[in-house]
Design an enzyme around this catalytic site. Structure first.
Site, short mmCIF file in Angstrom:
data_model
loop_
_atom_site.label_atom_id
_atom_site.label_comp_id
_atom_site.label_asym_id
_atom_site.label_seq_id
_atom_site.Cartn_x
_atom_site.Cartn_y
_atom_site.Cartn_z
CB CYS A 96 -0.95 0.00 1.18
SG CYS A 96 -0.13 0.01 2.81
CG HIS A 113 -4.08 0.88 4.47
ND1 HIS A 113 -3.71 0.02 3.47
CD2 HIS A 113 -5.01 1.72 3.93
CE1 HIS A 113 -4.39 0.31 2.37
NE2 HIS A 113 -5.18 1.34 2.62
CG ASP A 172 -6.62 2.20 -0.82
OD1 ASP A 172 -5.63 1.68 -1.36
OD2 ASP A 172 -6.82 2.14 0.41
#
Length: 258
Positions: free
Chosen positions: A69, A109, A124
């Site tokens: 991520c 994250h 995202d």
């Protein structure tokens, strides 16, 4: 046009002269999710580099690798900025559905906060098979994409002030928590994510430092490859193949170009 902008477009397959607007971001997010895999191979191989704009550029746009991520959303953040968007990065905590609690690793994250016409959205590209594939407003409005339904709920807690919730297509019948994040602490310096990379690489409870994982969205579902299984979701149907190391390398090259 910068080299990052040019090579990112080339990698995901959109023309160099195509104007990227808020209205076309869903299309760009889908192209990105179907091209650049979420994967932890550098962590498994103990081959990590310091997180900088240059190192991300080299890894994802020169060597054509994927990432986790903090890598995938960081490079997409730079792409957004290059194309005139107002964006910042933010840290969050992923929810563990097996234990029914937020991960104890902390805010590992990374997601993107995008502002358009005075409205803020979550964007995202680094949440594995759970990608919204569209900007999700912080208003609670439900956004529907080929990957399911997504919404952002305001919920103050020790983990942040908002929660991303989802109902994945063909998988979920009820809303479930994706992650909590803090919108009040925007980040523009990716060097902060070296801390995250160290936790992911070294912490005993990290889900990404034990076995290889590669996954990406497809036109009909998603693909997930580990060192023992290859799982394919297509139009709501799932097939799972047990594999060995030789087959892993074959499938990584065939389906993920790794």
């Amino acid at each position: 046009m910068s080299e990052l902008n040019t090579l990112f477009r080339k990698r995901i397959g959109i023309p160099e002269n195509e104007n990227v607007t808020f209205e076309t971001l869903g299309y760009v997010l889908e192209k990105t999710a179907k091209t650049i895999p979420f994967e932890n191979l550098c962590i498994i191989e103990n081959n990590v580099s310091e997180i900088t704009k240059d190192s991300l550029f080299n890894k994802i746009l020169i060597r054509n690798e994927g990432g986790l991520c903090y890598e995938l959303n960081s490079i997409f953040y730079f792409f957004l900025i290059e194309n005139g968007f107002r964006a910042a990065l933010a840290r969050g905590v992923v929810y563990n559905h097996a234990s029914q609690e937020f991960l104890s690793l902390g805010r590992t994250h990374v997601t993107i906060l995008l502002t358009h016409e005075d409205q803020t959205y979550i964007v995202d590209t680094g949440f594995g098979g759970n990608l919204p594939l569209k900007p999700v407003p912080l208003t609670g409005e439900v956004v529907t994409s080929p990957n399911g339904e997504f919404r952002v709920k305001k919920a103050a807690s020790e983990h942040g002030d908002y929660i991303l919730e989802m109902k994945l297509a063909h998988k979920d019948t009820a809303w479930k928590t994706g992650y909590a994040y803090d919108s009040k602490k925007p980040i523009s310096d990716v060097s902060e994510f070296n801390e995250i990379q160290t936790i992911i690489a070294e912490h005993e409870q990290s889900p990404f430092n034990k076995n290889p994982l590669i996954t990406r969205i497809t036109y009909s579902g998603n693909l997930t490859l580990t060192n023992t299984t290859f799982t394919k979701w297509a139009d709501g149907n799932v097939t799972k193949e047990k594999i060995d190391n030789k087959r892993f390398k074959e499938l990584a090259k065939q389906h993920f170009r790794i």
